[in-house]
Scaffold this motif. Structure first.
Motif, mmCIF file in Angstrom:
data_model
loop_
_atom_site.group_PDB
_atom_site.id
_atom_site.type_symbol
_atom_site.label_atom_id
_atom_site.label_comp_id
_atom_site.label_asym_id
_atom_site.label_seq_id
_atom_site.Cartn_x
_atom_site.Cartn_y
_atom_site.Cartn_z
ATOM 1 N N MET A 1 0.834 -1.213 0.000
ATOM 2 C CA MET A 1 0.000 0.000 0.000
ATOM 3 C C MET A 1 0.869 1.265 0.000
ATOM 4 N N LYS A 2 1.949 1.238 0.790
ATOM 5 C CA LYS A 2 2.848 2.385 0.858
ATOM 6 C C LYS A 2 3.440 2.702 -0.509
ATOM 7 N N ILE A 3 3.820 1.645 -1.268
ATOM 8 C CA ILE A 3 4.391 1.831 -2.603
ATOM 9 C C ILE A 3 3.363 2.437 -3.544
ATOM 10 N N ILE A 4 2.117 1.959 -3.459
ATOM 11 C CA ILE A 4 1.047 2.476 -4.329
ATOM 12 C C ILE A 4 0.803 3.946 -4.062
ATOM 13 N N ILE A 5 0.740 4.317 -2.773
ATOM 14 C CA ILE A 5 0.519 5.724 -2.414
ATOM 15 C C ILE A 5 1.633 6.595 -2.952
ATOM 16 N N THR A 6 2.886 6.126 -2.800
ATOM 17 C CA THR A 6 4.028 6.895 -3.286
ATOM 18 C C THR A 6 3.977 7.080 -4.794
ATOM 19 N N LEU A 7 3.600 6.008 -5.529
ATOM 20 C CA LEU A 7 3.501 6.098 -6.987
ATOM 21 C C LEU A 7 2.424 7.071 -7.421
ATOM 22 N N ILE A 8 1.279 6.995 -6.759
ATOM 23 C CA ILE A 8 0.186 7.928 -7.074
ATOM 24 C C ILE A 8 0.621 9.354 -6.803
ATOM 25 N N PHE A 9 1.299 9.526 -5.672
ATOM 26 C CA PHE A 9 1.767 10.850 -5.276
ATOM 27 C C PHE A 9 2.742 11.417 -6.303
ATOM 28 N N GLY A 10 3.690 10.556 -6.740
ATOM 29 C CA GLY A 10 4.671 10.999 -7.723
ATOM 30 C C GLY A 10 4.039 11.293 -9.060
ATOM 31 N N PHE A 11 3.055 10.492 -9.470
ATOM 32 C CA PHE A 11 2.350 10.707 -10.732
ATOM 33 C C PHE A 11 1.621 12.041 -10.719
ATOM 34 N N ALA A 12 0.981 12.356 -9.586
ATOM 35 C CA ALA A 12 0.274 13.631 -9.474
ATOM 36 C C ALA A 12 1.238 14.788 -9.585
ATOM 37 N N TYR A 13 2.441 14.607 -9.024
ATOM 38 C CA TYR A 13 3.422 15.692 -9.040
ATOM 39 C C TYR A 13 3.826 16.074 -10.458
ATOM 40 N N LEU A 14 3.852 15.092 -11.370
ATOM 41 C CA LEU A 14 4.242 15.382 -12.743
ATOM 42 C C LEU A 14 3.354 16.439 -13.378
ATOM 43 N N PHE A 15 2.123 16.546 -12.893
ATOM 44 C CA PHE A 15 1.169 17.477 -13.489
ATOM 45 C C PHE A 15 0.999 18.747 -12.647
ATOM 46 N N SER A 16 1.810 18.885 -11.596
ATOM 47 C CA SER A 16 1.703 20.084 -10.769
ATOM 48 C C SER A 16 2.553 21.195 -11.372
ATOM 49 N N SER A 17 2.324 22.424 -10.923
ATOM 50 C CA SER A 17 3.083 23.553 -11.432
ATOM 51 C C SER A 17 4.510 23.489 -10.896
ATOM 52 N N GLN A 18 5.406 24.258 -11.516
ATOM 53 C CA GLN A 18 6.802 24.262 -11.102
ATOM 54 C C GLN A 18 6.956 25.183 -9.903
ATOM 55 N N ALA A 19 6.923 24.610 -8.733
ATOM 56 C CA ALA A 19 6.955 25.414 -7.509
ATOM 57 C C ALA A 19 8.336 25.994 -7.250
ATOM 58 N N PHE A 20 9.393 25.264 -7.645
ATOM 59 C CA PHE A 20 10.763 25.724 -7.460
ATOM 60 C C PHE A 20 11.479 25.739 -8.800
ATOM 61 N N ILE A 21 12.096 26.874 -9.102
ATOM 62 C CA ILE A 21 12.777 27.049 -10.373
ATOM 63 C C ILE A 21 14.276 27.169 -10.120
ATOM 64 N N SER A 22 15.087 26.613 -11.002
ATOM 65 C CA SER A 22 16.539 26.690 -10.842
ATOM 66 C C SER A 22 17.064 28.022 -11.379
ATOM 67 N N SER A 23 18.264 28.366 -10.964
ATOM 68 C CA SER A 23 18.889 29.589 -11.456
ATOM 69 C C SER A 23 19.079 29.551 -12.966
ATOM 70 N N GLU A 24 19.433 28.379 -13.495
ATOM 71 C CA GLU A 24 19.632 28.239 -14.940
ATOM 72 C C GLU A 24 18.322 28.468 -15.700
ATOM 73 N N GLU A 25 17.242 27.928 -15.149
ATOM 74 C CA GLU A 25 15.937 28.115 -15.793
ATOM 75 C C GLU A 25 15.508 29.573 -15.752
ATOM 76 N N LEU A 26 15.768 30.229 -14.631
ATOM 77 C CA LEU A 26 15.416 31.650 -14.531
ATOM 78 C C LEU A 26 16.253 32.494 -15.479
ATOM 79 N N LYS A 27 17.520 32.176 -15.603
ATOM 80 C CA LYS A 27 18.389 32.925 -16.527
ATOM 81 C C LYS A 27 17.833 32.889 -17.945
ATOM 82 N N ASP A 28 17.332 31.729 -18.354
ATOM 83 C CA ASP A 28 16.785 31.582 -19.707
ATOM 84 C C ASP A 28 15.517 32.418 -19.906
#
Length: 288
Positions: A1-28
């Motif tokens: 069950m723990k593995i399933i929850i983690t997978l679901i959680f990670g899958f949802a994250y793929l569709f979330s907004s970019q909460a943290f941006i890197s310096s390289e990304e900001l430079k661009d």
């Protein structure tokens, strides 16, 4: 069950907004028409150096004092202030600090104010200004010039389902997961928080110090480490309601930001007045 929850959680994250941006990304992105960069630090520090085009934002201008605690301003006041910073509804806003705790917490509180009033595209610079300087100082991408911005046309659309009051918290004790963002010595009543009369924490809440989610260089920790804290240790469920609180709103805003913007939790509410209200009343329940 723990593995399933983690997978679901990670899958949802793929569709979330970019909460943290890197310096390289900001430079661009520098020079983009809709980009607004906000610096949360003090005026004297901002003058010593900041990212080119960055505008200094004062988190204190988003709040007003009520007794011994503070609350977020009205939508009209929030709208007016963000317009002064040149923000439009289609702006992409990147917020950063100079790597002191207060700067980073101001960044998450500014993000909270923006998000709860309708702005969609918001990021915090991972590693803050020191990370930027370490990579681009010799590219002349450091400025000491104050940025003059044009008036924005941001229109606030307030979401009433995020900010909650004391009575709401009282009604949810033992029914909804709650986490506290203060250091554990305050949570367990070993030390007294500044501006808080009584010791202890809200009954049934769990301790979840906001700083534990970042490394020593103020980079957000990996998802597996955040999952271990929030899901394994704090027993939170991404699909169920969560309440966050702290001393006076700022620390809790980072837990709110991480959960909602980075980890895609569906329903996280913040008790803005937090312990500056709760811990100064004589009739609110506390436990140690």
């Amino acid at each position: 069950m723990k593995i399933i929850i983690t997978l679901i959680f990670g899958f949802a994250y793929l569709f979330s907004s970019q909460a943290f941006i890197s310096s390289e990304e900001l430079k661009d992105k520098l020079g983009a028409k809709n980009l607004v960069i906000l610096d949360t630090t003090k005026e004297e520090v901002y003058k010593q150096g900041h990212i080119p085009g960055a505008i200094r934002v004062e988190a204190s201008k988003l709040r007003h004092k009520v007794g011994k605690h503070q609350l977020i301003n009205s939508p009209k006041e929030i709208e007016a202030y963000f317009q002064c910073l040149g923000i439009n509804n289609d702006s992409e806003v990147v917020i950063y600090g100079h790597n002191i705790d207060k700067d980073l917490l101001k960044a998450s509180y500014v993000a909270l104010a923006l998000k709860t009033h309708g702005l969609k595209n918001i990021s915090i610079l991972n590693g803050g200004y020191p990370d930027w300087v370490s990579k681009f100082e010799f590219d002349e991408l450091v400025s000491t010039e104050k940025t003059v911005c044009n008036q924005g046309d941001f229109k606030a659309s307030f979401n009433p389902n995020v900010l909650i009051n004391k009575d709401y918290v009282l009604s949810k004790i033992g029914k909804v997961s709650m986490i506290e963002a203060r250091p554990s010595e305050f949570f367990y009543g070993k030390k007294q928080s500044s501006g808080v009369k009584r010791l202890g924490h809200i009954p049934k809440a769990k301790s979840s110090y906001w700083r534990d989610k970042f490394d020593s260089e103020y980079n957000v920790k990996k998802d597996k480490d955040l999952n271990a804290i929030y899901i394994d240790d704090n027993k939170l469920n991404a699909n169920k309601e969560v309440i966050v609180y702290c001393t006076g709103g700022l620390e809790a805003s980072m837990n709110w930001y991480l959960l909602t913007q980075h980890l895609n939790f569906k329903d996280v509410k913040i008790y803005d007045a937090s312990m500056r209200e709760w811990g100064n009343l004589d009739d609110t329940p506390l436990e140690i």
